[in-house]
Write a protein that holds these residues in place. Sequence first.
Motif, PDB file in Angstrom:
ATOM      1  N   PRO A 191       0.793  -1.229   0.000  1.00 51.38           N
ATOM      2  CA  PRO A 191       0.000   0.000   0.000  1.00 51.38           C
ATOM      3  C   PRO A 191       0.827   1.283   0.000  1.00 51.38           C
ATOM      4  N   ASP A 192       2.100   1.207   0.376  1.00 46.68           N
ATOM      5  CA  ASP A 192       2.941   2.411   0.439  1.00 46.68           C
ATOM      6  C   ASP A 192       3.901   2.516  -0.740  1.00 46.68           C
ATOM      7  N   ALA A 193       3.675   1.726  -1.773  1.00 42.91           N
ATOM      8  CA  ALA A 193       4.602   1.747  -2.913  1.00 42.91           C
ATOM      9  C   ALA A 193       4.645   3.103  -3.590  1.00 42.91           C
ATOM     10  N   TRP A 194       3.554   3.863  -3.522  1.00 41.16           N
ATOM     11  CA  TRP A 194       3.503   5.173  -4.174  1.00 41.16           C
ATOM     12  C   TRP A 194       4.535   6.140  -3.612  1.00 41.16           C
ATOM     13  N   ARG A 195       4.971   5.900  -2.376  1.00 46.62           N
ATOM     14  CA  ARG A 195       5.940   6.825  -1.750  1.00 46.62           C
ATOM     15  C   ARG A 195       7.273   6.838  -2.491  1.00 46.62           C
ATOM     16  N   LEU A 196       7.613   5.746  -3.172  1.00 40.77           N
ATOM     17  CA  LEU A 196       8.865   5.698  -3.935  1.00 40.77           C
ATOM     18  C   LEU A 196       8.882   6.721  -5.062  1.00 40.77           C
ATOM     19  N   VAL A 197       7.712   7.077  -5.574  1.00 39.89           N
ATOM     20  CA  VAL A 197       7.628   8.069  -6.642  1.00 39.89           C
ATOM     21  C   VAL A 197       8.224   9.404  -6.185  1.00 39.89           C
ATOM     22  N   PHE A 198       8.116   9.699  -4.902  1.00 42.52           N
ATOM     23  CA  PHE A 198       8.669  10.934  -4.351  1.00 42.52           C
ATOM     24  C   PHE A 198      10.067  10.719  -3.762  1.00 42.52           C
ATOM     25  N   TYR A 199      10.281   9.587  -3.085  1.00 42.73           N
ATOM     26  CA  TYR A 199      11.582   9.339  -2.470  1.00 42.73           C
ATOM     27  C   TYR A 199      12.708   9.253  -3.487  1.00 42.73           C
ATOM     28  N   VAL A 200      12.399   8.844  -4.721  1.00 41.25           N
ATOM     29  CA  VAL A 200      13.451   8.691  -5.721  1.00 41.25           C
ATOM     30  C   VAL A 200      14.146  10.018  -6.015  1.00 41.25           C
ATOM     31  N   ASN A 201      13.462  11.141  -5.746  1.00 37.65           N
ATOM     32  CA  ASN A 201      14.063  12.454  -6.004  1.00 37.65           C
ATOM     33  C   ASN A 201      15.135  12.832  -4.983  1.00 37.65           C
ATOM     34  N   VAL A 202      15.098  12.224  -3.807  1.00 37.23           N
ATOM     35  CA  VAL A 202      15.971  12.678  -2.713  1.00 37.23           C
ATOM     36  C   VAL A 202      17.449  12.439  -3.030  1.00 37.23           C
ATOM     37  N   PRO A 203      17.893  11.220  -3.345  1.00 38.16           N
ATOM     38  CA  PRO A 203      19.328  11.045  -3.658  1.00 38.16           C
ATOM     39  C   PRO A 203      19.759  11.828  -4.896  1.00 38.16           C
ATOM     40  N   ILE A 204      18.862  11.925  -5.891  1.00 41.87           N
ATOM     41  CA  ILE A 204      19.204  12.693  -7.092  1.00 41.87           C
ATOM     42  C   ILE A 204      19.415  14.164  -6.735  1.00 41.87           C
ATOM     43  N   GLY A 205      18.530  14.711  -5.902  1.00 43.13           N
ATOM     44  CA  GLY A 205      18.643  16.110  -5.497  1.00 43.13           C
ATOM     45  C   GLY A 205      19.909  16.391  -4.712  1.00 43.13           C
ATOM     46  N   ILE A 206      20.262  15.504  -3.790  1.00 44.89           N
ATOM     47  CA  ILE A 206      21.487  15.691  -2.994  1.00 44.89           C
ATOM     48  C   ILE A 206      22.712  15.693  -3.897  1.00 44.89           C
ATOM     49  N   LEU A 207      22.756  14.735  -4.830  1.00 45.09           N
ATOM     50  CA  LEU A 207      23.890  14.664  -5.762  1.00 45.09           C
ATOM     51  C   LEU A 207      23.951  15.909  -6.638  1.00 45.09           C
ATOM     52  N   ALA A 208      22.787  16.399  -7.078  1.00 47.45           N
ATOM     53  CA  ALA A 208      22.764  17.582  -7.942  1.00 47.45           C
ATOM     54  C   ALA A 208      23.299  18.811  -7.218  1.00 47.45           C
ATOM     55  N   VAL A 209      22.992  18.964  -5.940  1.00 42.46           N
ATOM     56  CA  VAL A 209      23.500  20.104  -5.169  1.00 42.46           C
ATOM     57  C   VAL A 209      25.025  20.046  -5.076  1.00 42.46           C
ATOM     58  N   LEU A 210      25.553  18.873  -4.744  1.00 47.73           N
ATOM     59  CA  LEU A 210      27.006  18.734  -4.606  1.00 47.73           C
ATOM     60  C   LEU A 210      27.720  19.012  -5.929  1.00 47.73           C
ATOM     61  N   LEU A 211      27.185  18.479  -7.017  1.00 47.48           N
ATOM     62  CA  LEU A 211      27.831  18.671  -8.319  1.00 47.48           C
ATOM     63  C   LEU A 211      27.648  20.082  -8.852  1.00 47.48           C
ATOM     64  N   ALA A 212      26.556  20.740  -8.456  1.00 47.92           N
ATOM     65  CA  ALA A 212      26.356  22.124  -8.896  1.00 47.92           C
ATOM     66  C   ALA A 212      27.452  23.023  -8.347  1.00 47.92           C
ATOM     67  N   TYR A 213      27.797  22.860  -7.095  1.00 49.94           N
ATOM     68  CA  TYR A 213      28.863  23.675  -6.521  1.00 49.94           C
ATOM     69  C   TYR A 213      30.226  23.322  -7.115  1.00 49.94           C
ATOM     70  N   ARG A 214      30.364  22.116  -7.633  1.00 49.81           N
ATOM     71  CA  ARG A 214      31.644  21.708  -8.205  1.00 49.81           C
ATOM     72  C   ARG A 214      31.813  22.189  -9.644  1.00 49.81           C
ATOM     73  N   TYR A 215      30.740  22.135 -10.444  1.00 51.71           N
ATOM     74  CA  TYR A 215      30.872  22.348 -11.873  1.00 51.71           C
ATOM     75  C   TYR A 215      30.251  23.646 -12.390  1.00 51.71           C
ATOM     76  N   ILE A 216      29.306  24.230 -11.679  1.00 50.38           N
ATOM     77  CA  ILE A 216      28.686  25.470 -12.158  1.00 50.38           C
ATOM     78  C   ILE A 216      29.401  26.654 -11.527  1.00 50.38           C
ATOM     79  N   ARG A 217      30.015  27.430 -12.364  1.00 52.97           N
ATOM     80  CA  ARG A 217      30.788  28.582 -11.883  1.00 52.97           C
ATOM     81  C   ARG A 217      29.845  29.648 -11.351  1.00 52.97           C
ATOM     82  N   PRO A 218      30.181  30.264 -10.197  1.00 53.51           N
ATOM     83  CA  PRO A 218      29.352  31.377  -9.691  1.00 53.51           C
ATOM     84  C   PRO A 218      29.462  32.560 -10.637  1.00 53.51           C
ATOM     85  N   SER A 219      28.462  32.715 -11.488  1.00 59.19           N
ATOM     86  CA  SER A 219      28.534  33.667 -12.593  1.00 59.19           C
ATOM     87  C   SER A 219      28.415  35.106 -12.125  1.00 59.19           C
TER      88      SER A 219
END
Length: 497
Positions: A191-219
Amino acid sequence: MGKVRGPGGRISAPRGRMSGEATALQEQEGADPRRWKALTVCLVAGFMTLLDVSIVNVALPAIRAGLNAPQSDLQWVVSGYALTFGLALIPAGRFGDMHGRRNVFVLGVVLFTLSSAAAGMAGDPTLLVIARLIQGMAGGVLNPQVSGLIQQLFRGAERGRAFGMLGTVIGVSTAIGPLLGGALIQLGGGPDAWRLVFYVNVPIGILAVLLAYRYIRPSARGGRPRESMDPVGVLLLALGVVLLLLPFVEGRQWQGAGRWPTLFTGLVVLAAFVAWERRYGRHHQPVVDLFLFRRRSYALGALLGTLYFAGFTAIFFILTLYLQNGLGYSALEAGLATTPFAAGSAVAAALGGRIVTRLGRALVVAGLLLVAAALGVTELAVRLVPGEHVAWAIALPLLLAGLGSGLVISPNQTLTLSEVPVAMAGTAGGVLQTGQRIGTAVGIAAIGSVFFAEVTSSHGDYATAFRHSLLVAIAFVLVSLVVAVIDVVTARRAGRR
């Protein structure tokens, strides 16, 4: 042969090749060497937010069962996201232009990640709706920065390729959302399988924040950091967008004539917004510089995008309803049926981004013709094979429609923003995407109303309902084709003059 005499009789390479090489060198000179990695980070984050527009559709039955949610709350889980997404786009684009796009991008990713976690943990429908509203706002903050960063990081043919990749993300995320949602629900089970639809964004979001500071120059700031954000303009715009979108996103719940005064009031408020921007823009930088719409490529491209998204995104809405409610497909099976469109869109968008600078809006015309023809064949296939094997019958026409769509979205994005100054790129991208969100809301309301009315009048004939509503989607595509042809004809006449 092929060589020419230079000054003093020296042999030099052909002028065309030399100028092309010189242009390529000029485009690369001073470019950020990490620009392609920065683009990858932006596209992953943008894919995540655009995916959530459609991924939730197949999860609604599971959410209803898991949270005992009423239909009105389920409607807000879908429409609330679209509403706040569209609301935030233009102010966020302007803010990124003024204060630097990387930090605004990261803010959007962080907010989206936290609200995704909150949605996954929601214990009742009200908390889920609130989390989705915040999710949508975060998506609206993040997305204008992506198009702004592409304008900032790339030049010439490279910019076309980058926008081609962005177009791939836009097209594929919308089409593949039901498939990924169905796969996650199948994977989770229970019954709680739908929660994965939202949880899948969490690791992707964390990785995106870390890589943004590494690769996107503060313009350097793209606009004027000491300018006001034009609070009156922002307020009028926000109120107008809400009043305009609300009758459409609440279409199934808001019956009767009560929606029309709200819609009319929204148009009046938006007219007041335009008047204010003209007055304010005489001495200050407005939230939307109306000078953008004096550029034919931008004005017609924004209109074309709005009309195309009205027809394009609603297709997956009615197809999912037809397959799941009408034929008993599982969430995963319904998602798999959209895969041909997503595959075609991905391939064609990458190609379109490479050749759009040579072919211009004529490429978009060809794409729209292919989409309209392929959707017509889809309607015929459903007429001939309306039963459980319909997914196989529509696979090839959906593949062709996806190929056409890939030649529409990314080339139109490139051409529409091609003449926009970099300092206004975030605002221009926000306006463009706001039009797409309005088109999506209007299209789903119009096409969905035809679908549900036909289901009711035909006592559950989902095949006929899908075919009739698909004809409305084709009509939106044909109207956008008219706009594209007008742009091509106008450009050629201007070229002759």
